[in-house]
Design a protein around this motif. Structure first.
Motif, PDB file in Angstrom:
ATOM      1  N   ARG A  90       0.817  -1.588   0.239  1.00  0.00           N
ATOM      2  CA  ARG A  90       0.537  -0.204   0.042  1.00  0.00           C
ATOM      3  C   ARG A  90       0.805   1.375   0.096  1.00  0.00           C
ATOM      4  NH1 ARG A  90      -5.306  -1.043   0.807  1.00  0.00           N
ATOM      5  NH2 ARG A  90      -5.601  -3.436   1.332  1.00  0.00           N
ATOM      6  N   VAL A  91       1.913   1.161   0.752  1.00  0.00           N
ATOM      7  CA  VAL A  91       2.552   2.800   0.753  1.00  0.00           C
ATOM      8  C   VAL A  91       3.171   2.303  -0.022  1.00  0.00           C
ATOM      9  CG1 VAL A  91       4.735   3.348   1.835  1.00  0.00           C
ATOM     10  CG2 VAL A  91       3.545   2.176   3.269  1.00  0.00           C
ATOM     11  N   LEU A  92       3.979   1.543  -1.291  1.00  0.00           N
ATOM     12  CA  LEU A  92       4.349   1.589  -2.371  1.00  0.00           C
ATOM     13  C   LEU A  92       4.045   2.328  -3.959  1.00  0.00           C
ATOM     14  CD1 LEU A  92       6.555   0.625  -4.536  1.00  0.00           C
ATOM     15  CD2 LEU A  92       5.554  -1.837  -4.603  1.00  0.00           C
ATOM     16  N   LYS A  93       2.179   1.658  -3.406  1.00  0.00           N
ATOM     17  CA  LYS A  93       1.259   2.154  -4.234  1.00  0.00           C
ATOM     18  C   LYS A  93       0.925   3.889  -4.536  1.00  0.00           C
ATOM     19  CE  LYS A  93      -2.476  -0.180  -4.669  1.00  0.00           C
ATOM     20  NZ  LYS A  93      -2.693  -0.917  -5.907  1.00  0.00           N
ATOM     21  N   GLY A  94       1.019   4.288  -3.318  1.00  0.00           N
ATOM     22  CA  GLY A  94       1.460   5.101  -2.814  1.00  0.00           C
ATOM     23  C   GLY A  94       2.073   6.173  -3.975  1.00  0.00           C
ATOM     24  N   HIS A  95       3.493   5.435  -2.980  1.00  0.00           N
ATOM     25  CA  HIS A  95       4.572   6.015  -3.993  1.00  0.00           C
ATOM     26  C   HIS A  95       4.790   5.712  -5.334  1.00  0.00           C
ATOM     27  CE1 HIS A  95       9.134   6.864  -3.229  1.00  0.00           C
ATOM     28  NE2 HIS A  95       8.885   6.000  -4.821  1.00  0.00           N
ATOM     29  N   ILE A  96       4.212   5.400  -6.115  1.00  0.00           N
ATOM     30  CA  ILE A  96       4.256   5.039  -7.582  1.00  0.00           C
ATOM     31  C   ILE A  96       3.369   5.933  -7.879  1.00  0.00           C
ATOM     32  CG2 ILE A  96       3.054   3.590  -9.079  1.00  0.00           C
ATOM     33  CD1 ILE A  96       5.007   0.952  -7.670  1.00  0.00           C
TER      34      ILE A  96
END
Length: 615
Positions: free
Chosen positions: A441-447
């Motif tokens: 979920r953090v990665l999706k936000g980062h992307i």
């Protein structure tokens, strides 16, 4: 090898602050005050302050980069924000100091609720901005009390072993790194001053001083600052006020020309003389001390509060600075990949501690031969320590990296051609399903933020939710901004632009900002993924009706695929991650040794290779 740039010494015993608090209260009685405000600040509102200005830490034991205290005769309180609530609870003697949230209960609200009618609350006008002092005065008035400026800080009067002010030598920042001569910067600035009918600008921020005159210093840790101020008239020669012991003859000669160099003592005299002629003087509302505004007004001048125009000029990097940033991140990427490859093998033995990791990361950066400093003390949090957003490892808190845990490492470097800041979260052993869910979920936000396309005039507040929406959909969030500006061999936390709920400055091409969403489960683990982004012109879009901007990712380091849950990602997100990893592999692979290159190839495999492989 031991760290050259940061200490792992344990903080002082919180109980040690008790006699200091008692001594300060006695001094307040002696000078006729009922209380005193202690900000975490120096005269320049710097993030990092010299040891001689660490008054808040001396009094309370709290060593964070933001906070304040108020001491009354029978009560004392420390204010910290969400980054430091856990740290403050450990460092502060809570039998003598209450702890309040800096945002939920700011000092002004606390004063209104707790200051007794008729009380005289002291403050040092050199340590508060004019706007800050106005708010304090209004709060005191609402409580029926009075805010009283002091000529001498009462803490200085009782801090008998206070360190001497720093005398770091000043060096010239060559135009091959700065990209623009100081004379050209000065011309641009003075044109802006004339356009706004401003007689002169007080440059109270040492970052702005350093940028404007193409100089750097070493007066504070981790940021190459000379502690100095300047007065820039709309016409004529500016004056730089700095201790002459900081300037060698060769530097003095290189600065000769349309620049007067004077001692700090001359600043107040020259400012009062200028104001006495009825001058309109612009002060930076973020860094100019209330004492400066008081000098101008007392001499008959007109104060204009607002943003320092240098701040925005500095934030928009020129072509040379951008090329330097790319070179610095490529160099830093080599160090990061070497470190992550070492960590992957060494941590499996259970013999790696947080301090070991900090020292190794500094070592591989130093091996490049161009490391000037770390850009901030490395945050290296294993397991539950990773949940402390601004954790600083000490010998007492040092923890070994354990199997089944997450390790969060947030670090950066100062190179003469650029400043870096990067965070990676690494799985030690096999992560849990919850860890992989939160990480993804953090990665999706980062992307989402890295892929954003946005029109001219868009500010950071409008982009902040891009990085949070996948956490929000699960009822989760993080208690810090998503991104901050980055200097060019200057502060790793540079304004005025930022990506946060409070980010009001429009993002412009040439700005560099961080993209660092996170998630923190207290007592268990922390997750943060941080790259630096350069604002660029967006690729052409058919039918677009306005200019569009996008981001170029500068940071080059693999993201731990063992923590990725591919089933939570869209095809576009997976394509972005695969393309990013291919770029890291292509740019960094040829620059590392064969064994590290092999590790990098495995660490940057396409996401599809992991589907069905990781439970």
């Amino acid at each position: 090898m031991p760290s050259r740039f940061q200490s792992f010494d344990d903080p002082a015993d919180p109980a040690a602050t008790a006699p200091r608090l008692a001594t300060l209260r006695a001094e307040l009685v002696r000078i006729g005050l009922d209380g005193f405000v202690v900000p975490r600040a120096d005269r320049y509102q710097n993030e990092y302050v010299p040891p001689s200005d660490e008054r808040l830490a001396w009094l309370t034991g709290f060593t964070g980069s933001a906070g304040a205290a108020i001491v009354l005769a029978d009560r004392a309180v420390v204010f910290v924000d969400g980054r430091y609530t856990l740290q403050a609870a450990e460092q502060v003697d809570t039998t003598r100091f209450e702890i309040e949230h800096l945002v939920d209960m700011p000092p002004t609200d606390w004063i209104e609720a707790n200051l007794q009618a008729g009380a005289r609350l002291g403050y040092d006008p050199w340590l508060h901005t004019a706007r800050g002092a106005e708010k304090l005065a209004a709060a005191c008035e609402a409580a029926g009390g009075t805010l009283v400026p002091v000529a001498e800080n009462p803490i200085d009067a009782v801090w008998h072993d206070r360190p001497a002010p720093p005398l770091g030598p000043i060096v010239v920042h060559d135009t091959r790194h700065a990209g623009e001569p100081a004379a050209d910067k000065l011309t641009r600035l003075q044109e802006r001053l004339r356009a706004t009918k401003t007689t002169a600008l007080v440059v109270s921020d040492p970052h702005a001083v350093a940028w404007l005159f193409n100089i750097r210093g070493s007066d504070v840790a981790h940021t190459p600052l000379p502690l100095a101020t300047a007065i820039v008239p709309a016409d004529g020669a500016p004056a730089l006020y700095v201790d002459p012991r900081k300037i060698g003859q060769s530097v003095r000669e290189s600065l000769a020309g349309p620049l007067d160099i004077a001692t700090p003592d001359a600043f107040e005299i020259d400012l009062a003389r200028l104001a006495s002629a009825g001058a309109t003087i612009r002060l930076d509302d973020a860094t100019a001390a209330d004492a400066i505004a008081r000098i101008v007004r007392a001499a008959g001048g007109k104060v204009v509060q607002g943003s320092d125009p240098i701040a925005l000029m500095k934030a928009v990097k020129n072509a040379t600075e951008i090329d330097g940033a790319r070179a610095a991140h490529r160099r830093d990427g080599v160090a990061l990949v070497r470190f992550l490859a070492w960590l992957d093998g060494a941590a499996a033995t259970g013999g790696v501690s947080e301090i070991d990791a900090v020292e190794m990361l500094e070592q591989v950066r130093a091996d490049g031969g161009l490391l000037e400093d770390v850009s901030f003390p490395t945050i290296a949090g294993a397991g539950p320590n990773g949940a402390i957003v601004h954790y600083r490892v000490t010998r007492k808190t040092n923890r070994r990296l354990g199997s089944g845990e997450l390790f969060l490492v947030d670090s950066g470097a100062q190179y003469v051609d650029g400043t870096t800041d990067v965070t990676r979260t690494v799985a030690i052993g096999t992560p849990t399903d919850e860890m992989r869910d939160r990480f993804t979920r953090v990665l999706k936000g980062h992307i989402a933020l890295a892929r954003a396309v946005f029109p001219d005039g868009t500010n950071g507040a409008q982009l902040d939710s891009f990085a949070r929406m996948f956490l929000w959909s699960a009822g989760l969030d993080f208690d810090h901004g998503t991104g901050h500006g980055i200097g060019s061999y200057l502060s790793v936390h540079e304004g005025p632009a930022r990506i946060s709920k409070l980010g009001s400055t429009a993002l412009q091409r040439g700005m560099i900002l961080s993209d660092e969403p996170g998630y923190y489960r207290t007592g268990a683990y922390g997750i943060r993924i941080e790259n630096l982004l350069l604002v660029i012109e967006a690729p052409a879009i058919d039918g677009a009706e306005r200019p569009l901007n996008a981001f170029e990712t500068l940071t080059l380091a693999p993201i731990d695929l063992r923590l990725v849950a591919p089933t939570l990602m869209t095809a576009d997100e997976i394509a972005w991650l695969d393309a990013y990893h291919a770029r890291v592999r292509d740019e960094i692979g040829p620059l590392v040794d064969p064994a590290t290159r092999d590790w990098l190839a495995e660490a940057t495999r396409p996401v599809g290779d992991f589907i069905g492989e990781v439970p």
